[in-house]
Motif scaffolding. Structure first.
Motif, short mmCIF file in Angstrom:
data_model
loop_
_atom_site.label_atom_id
_atom_site.label_comp_id
_atom_site.label_asym_id
_atom_site.label_seq_id
_atom_site.Cartn_x
_atom_site.Cartn_y
_atom_site.Cartn_z
N ALA A 9 4.27 -7.50 -11.81
CA ALA A 9 3.87 -6.65 -10.68
C ALA A 9 2.56 -5.94 -11.04
CB ALA A 9 4.98 -5.65 -10.36
N CYS A 10 2.08 -5.13 -10.09
CA CYS A 10 0.80 -4.44 -10.33
C CYS A 10 0.88 -3.51 -11.55
CB CYS A 10 0.36 -3.68 -9.09
SG CYS A 10 1.63 -2.57 -8.44
N LEU A 32 13.49 -3.88 -8.68
CA LEU A 32 12.93 -3.28 -7.46
C LEU A 32 13.84 -3.43 -6.25
CD1 LEU A 32 9.18 -4.27 -7.91
CD2 LEU A 32 10.16 -1.96 -8.02
N LYS A 35 16.66 -0.87 -7.16
CA LYS A 35 16.09 0.46 -7.49
C LYS A 35 16.84 1.06 -8.69
CE LYS A 35 13.35 0.17 -3.90
NZ LYS A 35 12.10 -0.54 -4.12
N GLY A 50 9.95 4.74 -4.92
CA GLY A 50 10.75 3.52 -5.12
C GLY A 50 9.99 2.33 -5.63
N TYR A 51 8.68 2.45 -5.79
CA TYR A 51 7.92 1.30 -6.29
C TYR A 51 7.33 1.59 -7.67
CZ TYR A 51 4.10 3.76 -3.68
OH TYR A 51 3.21 4.67 -3.17
N PRO A 53 3.92 1.08 -10.25
CA PRO A 53 4.23 1.70 -11.53
C PRO A 53 4.57 3.19 -11.39
CG PRO A 53 1.86 1.68 -11.22
CD PRO A 53 2.46 0.99 -10.02
N GLU A 65 0.86 5.72 -8.68
CA GLU A 65 -0.34 5.17 -8.03
C GLU A 65 -1.30 4.62 -9.08
OE1 GLU A 65 -0.28 4.71 -4.79
OE2 GLU A 65 1.52 5.92 -4.62
N SER A 98 -7.54 -1.52 -5.39
CA SER A 98 -6.25 -1.07 -4.85
C SER A 98 -6.16 -1.23 -3.34
CB SER A 98 -6.04 0.41 -5.23
OG SER A 98 -4.82 0.86 -4.73
N HIS A 102 -5.52 -5.41 -3.64
CA HIS A 102 -4.07 -5.32 -3.86
C HIS A 102 -3.32 -5.32 -2.52
CE1 HIS A 102 -0.68 -2.75 -5.95
NE2 HIS A 102 -0.19 -3.72 -5.24
N LYS A 103 -3.71 -4.44 -1.62
CA LYS A 103 -2.99 -4.34 -0.34
C LYS A 103 -3.15 -5.60 0.49
CE LYS A 103 -0.70 -1.19 -1.19
NZ LYS A 103 0.77 -1.30 -1.23
N TYR A 153 -6.78 -4.24 -13.89
CA TYR A 153 -6.26 -4.35 -12.51
C TYR A 153 -6.74 -5.66 -11.88
CZ TYR A 153 -4.58 -1.81 -8.27
OH TYR A 153 -3.88 -1.36 -7.17
N TRP A 160 -2.33 -13.10 -9.47
CA TRP A 160 -1.57 -13.28 -8.21
C TRP A 160 -2.26 -14.33 -7.32
CZ3 TRP A 160 -0.53 -7.66 -6.02
CH2 TRP A 160 0.38 -7.00 -6.85
N1 LIG Z 1 0.22 2.39 -3.85
C1 LIG Z 1 0.96 1.89 -4.98
C2 LIG Z 1 1.54 0.52 -4.63
C3 LIG Z 1 2.39 -0.04 -5.74
C4 LIG Z 1 3.05 -1.34 -5.34
O1 LIG Z 1 2.60 -2.04 -4.40
N2 LIG Z 1 4.10 -1.70 -6.09
C5 LIG Z 1 4.88 -2.89 -5.80
C6 LIG Z 1 4.76 -3.89 -6.95
S1 LIG Z 1 3.11 -4.49 -7.16
C7 LIG Z 1 6.35 -2.53 -5.69
O2 LIG Z 1 6.90 -1.87 -6.55
N3 LIG Z 1 6.99 -2.98 -4.60
C8 LIG Z 1 8.40 -2.76 -4.40
C9 LIG Z 1 8.69 -1.84 -3.26
O3 LIG Z 1 7.76 -1.35 -2.60
O4 LIG Z 1 9.87 -1.61 -3.03
C10 LIG Z 1 0.08 1.82 -6.23
O5 LIG Z 1 -1.09 1.47 -6.11
O6 LIG Z 1 0.55 2.14 -7.34
#
Ligand SMILES: N[C@@H](CCC(=O)N[C@@H](CS)C(=O)NCC(=O)O)C(=O)O
Length: 196
Positions: A9-10, A32, A35, A50-51, A53, A65, A98, A102-103, A153, A160
């Motif tokens: 993951a990121c 994930l 959780k 919940g996400y 890192p 973030e 980011s 990423h998005k 990053y 990916w």
């Molecule tokens: N805005 C956050 C986004 C992090 C993100 O997208 N994490 C993903 C993995 S790359 C995740 O944990 N997704 C699971 C979820 O949202 O439940 C950041 O930049 O740290």
């Protein structure tokens, strides 16, 4: 420091940054979907978003973030920091990766995405990659001639692109990715996440 991560993951970007910087760290894997962390904690009590890192700094602070974590880590070690002149360029680049790259992968990770949505996302990412290629034509790494946390990053984003989204990359980005793959910190982080 303890990094809460999911393999590939990121959060891999932050993992690589800590390894490259030679900072002491421990890892805790997060499921994930459930959780839950690998030691059985409810991850939402650690990071309510919940996400991954999330980085536990050791003083009770949980930093989340990627923009903040990669900037924080760069402040901890010159090995992944930009020169003072390039400090804001580093932040600009991390923010670009980011918010614009990423998005942009989101449709490739959503099970209900249509082919049209994936095609539009792929076209959009191709424009971002074309811009990044122009930056690499001027320097060895994405911010300057030295490696920074932004490279950690971008490495994950290019991984990916190739392995998850199967997107073609400009040649310069493929060469840059192949070069980064040889770095001991990147090999170490991939191995620690069971990805080698
Ligand atoms: N805005 C956050 C986004 C992090 C993100 O997208 N994490 C993903 C993995 S790359 C995740 O944990 N997704 C699971 C979820 O949202 O439940 C950041 O930049 O740290």
């Amino acid at each position: 420091m303890k990094l809460y991560y999911a393999p590939g993951a990121c959060s891999l970007a932050d993992h690589i940054a800590m390894a490259e910087a030679g900072l002491p760290y421990t890892l805790e894997k997060v499921d994930l979907e459930e959780k839950r962390t690998e030691t059985g904690s409810d991850y939402t009590t650690i990071n309510p978003k919940g996400y991954v890192p999330a980085l536990a700094l050791g003083d009770g602070t949980i930093l989340t973030e990627n923009i903040a974590i990669l900037s924080y880590l760069a402040d901890q070690s010159e090995k992944i920091a930009a020169s003072p002149d390039n400090r804001w360029k580093l932040l600009e680049t991390i923010a670009f990766i980011s918010t614009e790259v990423h998005k942009g992968f989101k449709p490739f990770f959503m099970p209900d995405s249509t082919d049209e949505a994936k095609k539009a996302a792929g076209d959009n990412l191709a424009r971002r990659f074309a811009y990044l290629e122009t930056q690499l034509a001027e320097r060895d790494y994405i911010v300057s001639d030295s490696f920074t946390s932004a490279d950690c990053y971008l490495f994950v984003m290019l991984m990916w692109a190739q392995k998850k989204a199967r997107l073609p990359l400009p040649d310069a980005l493929t060469r840059y990715f192949d070069r980064l793959t040889q770095r001991p910190s990147i090999r170490q982080a991939l191995s620690e996440e069971g990805l080698d």
